[in-house]
Design a protein around this motif. Structure first.
Motif, PDB file in Angstrom:
ATOM      1  N   LEU A 269       0.816  -1.216   0.000  1.00 16.05           N
ATOM      2  CA  LEU A 269       0.000   0.000   0.000  1.00 16.05           C
ATOM      3  C   LEU A 269       0.850   1.268   0.000  1.00 16.05           C
ATOM      4  N   SER A 270       2.068   1.176   0.522  1.00 17.71           N
ATOM      5  CA  SER A 270       2.936   2.357   0.586  1.00 17.71           C
ATOM      6  C   SER A 270       3.315   2.869  -0.800  1.00 17.71           C
ATOM      7  N   HIS A 271       3.086   2.076  -1.834  1.00 16.19           N
ATOM      8  CA  HIS A 271       3.395   2.496  -3.201  1.00 16.19           C
ATOM      9  C   HIS A 271       2.244   3.268  -3.845  1.00 16.19           C
ATOM     10  N   PHE A 272       1.174   3.504  -3.088  1.00 14.38           N
ATOM     11  CA  PHE A 272       0.020   4.225  -3.615  1.00 14.38           C
ATOM     12  C   PHE A 272      -0.280   5.434  -2.719  1.00 14.38           C
ATOM     13  N   ASP A 273      -0.881   6.454  -3.309  1.00 13.21           N
ATOM     14  CA  ASP A 273      -1.242   7.663  -2.563  1.00 13.21           C
ATOM     15  C   ASP A 273      -2.591   7.434  -1.874  1.00 13.21           C
ATOM     16  N   ILE A 274      -2.578   6.592  -0.863  1.00 11.71           N
ATOM     17  CA  ILE A 274      -3.821   6.283  -0.155  1.00 11.71           C
ATOM     18  C   ILE A 274      -4.383   7.541   0.497  1.00 11.71           C
ATOM     19  N   ALA A 275      -3.505   8.368   1.069  1.00  9.49           N
ATOM     20  CA  ALA A 275      -3.959   9.577   1.756  1.00  9.49           C
ATOM     21  C   ALA A 275      -4.675  10.539   0.815  1.00  9.49           C
ATOM     22  N   GLY A 276      -4.407  10.451  -0.490  1.00  9.51           N
ATOM     23  CA  GLY A 276      -5.056  11.319  -1.455  1.00  9.51           C
ATOM     24  C   GLY A 276      -6.400  10.807  -1.924  1.00  9.51           C
ATOM     25  N   MET A 277      -6.803   9.641  -1.435  1.00 12.99           N
ATOM     26  CA  MET A 277      -8.074   9.041  -1.841  1.00 12.99           C
ATOM     27  C   MET A 277      -9.158   9.354  -0.814  1.00 12.99           C
ATOM     28  N   ASP A 278     -10.399   9.211  -1.234  1.00 12.31           N
ATOM     29  CA  ASP A 278     -11.529   9.316  -0.316  1.00 12.31           C
ATOM     30  C   ASP A 278     -11.468   8.123   0.638  1.00 12.31           C
ATOM     31  N   PRO A 279     -11.419   8.344   1.969  1.00 11.55           N
ATOM     32  CA  PRO A 279     -11.301   7.212   2.892  1.00 11.55           C
ATOM     33  C   PRO A 279     -12.456   6.218   2.790  1.00 11.55           C
ATOM     34  N   LEU A 280     -13.620   6.678   2.309  1.00  7.39           N
ATOM     35  CA  LEU A 280     -14.778   5.798   2.153  1.00  7.39           C
ATOM     36  C   LEU A 280     -15.123   5.573   0.684  1.00  7.39           C
ATOM     37  N   GLY A 281     -14.164   5.888  -0.200  1.00  7.03           N
ATOM     38  CA  GLY A 281     -14.419   5.797  -1.630  1.00  7.03           C
ATOM     39  C   GLY A 281     -14.031   4.473  -2.237  1.00  7.03           C
ATOM     40  N   ALA A 282     -14.451   4.273  -3.471  1.00  5.26           N
ATOM     41  CA  ALA A 282     -14.229   3.011  -4.168  1.00  5.26           C
ATOM     42  C   ALA A 282     -12.762   2.781  -4.491  1.00  5.26           C
ATOM     43  N   GLN A 283     -12.025   3.845  -4.831  1.00  5.78           N
ATOM     44  CA  GLN A 283     -10.636   3.652  -5.237  1.00  5.78           C
ATOM     45  C   GLN A 283      -9.798   3.085  -4.097  1.00  5.78           C
ATOM     46  N   ARG A 284     -10.013   3.603  -2.895  1.00  4.17           N
ATOM     47  CA  ARG A 284      -9.263   3.068  -1.753  1.00  4.17           C
ATOM     48  C   ARG A 284      -9.619   1.597  -1.516  1.00  4.17           C
ATOM     49  N   VAL A 285     -10.902   1.284  -1.556  1.00  2.00           N
ATOM     50  CA  VAL A 285     -11.312  -0.106  -1.368  1.00  2.00           C
ATOM     51  C   VAL A 285     -10.672  -0.997  -2.423  1.00  2.00           C
ATOM     52  N   HIS A 286     -10.666  -0.536  -3.658  1.00  2.82           N
ATOM     53  CA  HIS A 286     -10.125  -1.338  -4.757  1.00  2.82           C
ATOM     54  C   HIS A 286      -8.635  -1.618  -4.567  1.00  2.82           C
ATOM     55  N   ILE A 287      -7.846  -0.576  -4.311  1.00  3.70           N
ATOM     56  CA  ILE A 287      -6.401  -0.770  -4.151  1.00  3.70           C
ATOM     57  C   ILE A 287      -6.121  -1.680  -2.957  1.00  3.70           C
ATOM     58  N   GLU A 288      -6.838  -1.471  -1.868  1.00  2.17           N
ATOM     59  CA  GLU A 288      -6.645  -2.306  -0.681  1.00  2.17           C
ATOM     60  C   GLU A 288      -7.012  -3.762  -0.974  1.00  2.17           C
ATOM     61  N   ALA A 289      -8.100  -3.979  -1.711  1.00  2.85           N
ATOM     62  CA  ALA A 289      -8.513  -5.347  -2.047  1.00  2.85           C
ATOM     63  C   ALA A 289      -7.469  -6.054  -2.903  1.00  2.85           C
ATOM     64  N   GLU A 290      -6.931  -5.326  -3.873  1.00  2.00           N
ATOM     65  CA  GLU A 290      -5.921  -5.935  -4.742  1.00  2.00           C
ATOM     66  C   GLU A 290      -4.633  -6.226  -3.967  1.00  2.00           C
ATOM     67  N   ALA A 291      -4.263  -5.331  -3.064  1.00  3.37           N
ATOM     68  CA  ALA A 291      -3.080  -5.569  -2.227  1.00  3.37           C
ATOM     69  C   ALA A 291      -3.295  -6.781  -1.323  1.00  3.37           C
ATOM     70  N   ALA A 292      -4.505  -6.915  -0.790  1.00  2.00           N
ATOM     71  CA  ALA A 292      -4.804  -8.052   0.077  1.00  2.00           C
ATOM     72  C   ALA A 292      -4.683  -9.368  -0.689  1.00  2.00           C
ATOM     73  N   LYS A 293      -5.206  -9.420  -1.889  1.00  2.00           N
ATOM     74  CA  LYS A 293      -5.129 -10.656  -2.676  1.00  2.00           C
ATOM     75  C   LYS A 293      -3.680 -11.099  -2.861  1.00  2.00           C
ATOM     76  N   LEU A 294      -2.809 -10.145  -3.150  1.00  3.32           N
ATOM     77  CA  LEU A 294      -1.402 -10.475  -3.379  1.00  3.32           C
ATOM     78  C   LEU A 294      -0.693 -10.862  -2.080  1.00  3.32           C
ATOM     79  N   ALA A 295      -0.965 -10.130  -0.997  1.00  4.21           N
ATOM     80  CA  ALA A 295      -0.315 -10.433   0.278  1.00  4.21           C
ATOM     81  C   ALA A 295      -0.771 -11.785   0.823  1.00  4.21           C
ATOM     82  N   TYR A 296      -2.056 -12.073   0.680  1.00  2.00           N
ATOM     83  CA  TYR A 296      -2.570 -13.344   1.194  1.00  2.00           C
ATOM     84  C   TYR A 296      -2.107 -14.522   0.346  1.00  2.00           C
ATOM     85  N   ASP A 297      -1.902 -14.280  -0.941  1.00  2.00           N
ATOM     86  CA  ASP A 297      -1.348 -15.342  -1.789  1.00  2.00           C
ATOM     87  C   ASP A 297       0.049 -15.715  -1.302  1.00  2.00           C
TER      88      ASP A 297
END
Length: 525
Positions: A269-297
């Motif tokens: 997640l540190s490679h993305f501008d999370i702080a620049g996203m809406d904390p309750l928005g779709a983009q943050r959820v999407h990036i976090e979901a994709e990061a989770a898939k890779l980390a859990y793999d």
């Protein structure tokens, strides 16, 4: 600061000590222990053992625990592994020969040896001040007298009732049914077990009549556990792992816990501008979901018993995180490359305590699935965990079932440090969700400046191997946008996880936050 026009809860501020956990009786007991002169370790153990009576579907003395703690006057963080091993005759090849491709959930094959009581006794002796007899007294009282069933507990109890089998139905049901809100639950058998441990120490649990009850009950159902297996249970001190996110150090328990997954996810997640996203928005959820898939793999490929996790350094590598971050497409969802867990669950308790001398304890304690294996010892009603379901049956896998081996564990306590100082013990319950929960909580604090209570309250999402789960706190437009990105959206029956945290401010004031998704609270004095 929250908007006082709306329902919610304020953080709890106190100076002498704070406990945050998922049931108010346990939080109050922890504070009582502090007031009697006990330290944070005494209080955390006292509260945790009581939680096994207050929330028996979540945890109990037949389970395991992991602990992170910082002693008074120190900013060093210590780790203790209170997880049990597979029996000495456990065999993946025999399980495969019997037709199993994954570990079963509700047979003695899934029952690993209970490590929590040993851990509590060791930690009490080495780091507590009151002694195990005083620490266990509150849980003994409530096990005998009973506790009123709380609302979230009743909800979980009913949903997991079918798991209970044999004598467990006698010990954990009321007139053959799950108890309703406000009904009393008593556990006289466990009270007797705790009395003996209070008087005789760990040997009372792992040897003699109590161990004989556990072994006989398991063997009657085909289990291969022996008295020698129980007598050999020993938890161990170990060394935490950590890395930084937004200049805050995230401290985790090493394998066989999945704390490395949380660190890998925050590194991605540190490679993305999370702080620049809406904390309750779709983009943050999407990036976090994709990061989770890779980390859990990566978790599913590498994490296992401490002696078998050969690629921990690879998981924690900044280069690994960078290369995984490069795989994330901000405009398209990808399917998980492997199942997040062979046996997804959400059942755990977590307790954190900070005392007047600023000893900080982060303790997590579980029987894995709701009511664990569903099997209880006949005489004393000790409910067995099914943590063995965390093993793989894939031949040659680092986490393959083997004699005397610890399985990969989902439960992870957390701790934060800033400028070298311990500033927050915290935990996020919720089975497989926990690393994602740690990452989300830390991001809420550091990317969006939320206080601990607000960071806990905020809506959650979680991408597992099937779909992207969104709590009801997300609006329809966010759901539609995520669906347009390719996510399969669902709303879980219950909330995602449950969190507790205590912030240690520079002026010495303590700030506690507790998840409204549970029945508990933060209490201070």
């Amino acid at each position: 600061m929250r908007n006082f026009h709306f329902p919610g809860r304020s953080p709890v501020y106190a100076e002498n000590g704070v406990c945050a956990t998922s049931h108010p009786l346990a939080a109050q007991v922890a504070i009582d222990v502090l007031k009697r002169g006990g330290n944070a370790m005494d209080a955390a153990i006292a509260g945790a053992v009581l939680l096994g009576i207050c929330e028996p579907q979540m945890t109990g003395i037949g389970g395991d625990c992991f602990v992170l703690f910082s002693p008074a006057g120190s900013d060093d963080v210590h780790a203790f592994n209170g997880s049990g091993k597979a029996p000495a005759v456990a065999s993946a090849s025999k399980m495969r020969e019997a037709g199993h491709s994954v570990m079963p959930l509700n047979t003695p094959d899934a029952v690993t040896l209970p490590g929590a009581i040993d851990a509590f006794c060791q930690l009490s002796e080495n780091w507590g001040t009151l002694g195990i007899d005083a620490i266990l007294a509150p849980a003994i009282h409530y096990a005998d007298a009973g506790v009123p069933v709380a609302p979230r507990v009743a909800f979980d109890w009913a949903s997991s009732e079918a798991t209970l089998q044999g004598s467990a139905r006698e010990h954990y049901l009321v007139d053959g049914r799950a108890p309703a809100v406000g009904e009393m639950f008593r556990a006289p058998g466990q009270a007797e077990v705790l009395r003996r441990v209070a008087a005789q120490g760990r040997s009372a649990f792992y040897e003699g009549e109590i161990a004989e009850d556990m072994v006989a009950s398991l063997q009657a159902l085909g289990g291969q556990h022996t008295l020698e297996d129980f007598a050999a249970v020993r938890g161990m001190s170990t060394t935490p792992i950590s890395d930084f996110y937004n200049d805050v150090e995230l401290v985790e328990h090493p394998p066989n816990g999945q704390g490395a997954t949380a660190i890998l996810m925050t590194n991605i997640l540190s490679h993305f501008d999370i702080a620049g996203m809406d904390p309750l928005g779709a983009q943050r959820v999407h990036i976090e979901a994709e990061a989770a898939k890779l980390a859990y793999d990566a978790r599913n490929r590498f994490l296992a018993d401490p002696d078998e996790t050969a690629r921990l350094a690879h998981m924690l590598s900044k280069d690994t995180a960078r290369r995984l971050a490069d795989l994330i497409d901000p405009a398209t969802a990808h399917h998980a490359t492997s199942a997040l867990s062979e046996a997804v669950h959400k059942d755990t308790i977590y307790i954190t305590v900070v005392d007047k001398d600023r000893m900080a304890v982060s303790l997590i304690y579980s029987i894995f699935h709701g009511f664990g294996s569903g099997i209880a010892s006949d005489k004393f009603g000790i409910l067995f965990q099914n943590r063995g379901a965390g093993f793989s049956l894939e031949q040659g896998h680092p986490n393959e079932l083997a004699p005397g081996k610890r399985p990969m564990h989902t439960i992870i306590p957390g701790m934060l440090k800033e400028n070298g100082k311990v500033t927050m013990p915290f935990g996020v319950m919720g089975g497989a969700y926990q690393p994602n929960g740690h990452a989300r909580f830390l991001s809420n604090l550091t990317d969006f400046g939320m206080d601990p209570q607000s960071a806990i309250d905020a809506p959650r999402s979680f991408a597992d191997s099937v779909d992207l789960k969104l709590e009801l706190g997300y609006g329809d437009s966010v759901r539609q946008e995520l669906s347009d990105l390719g996510h399969e959206i669902s709303t879980p029956d219950g909330p995602i996880g449950g969190a507790q945290a205590i912030r240690i401010h520079k002026n010495g004031v303590l700030e506690g936050g507790s998840d409204p998704r549970k029945d508990g609270c933060a209490i201070g004095y």
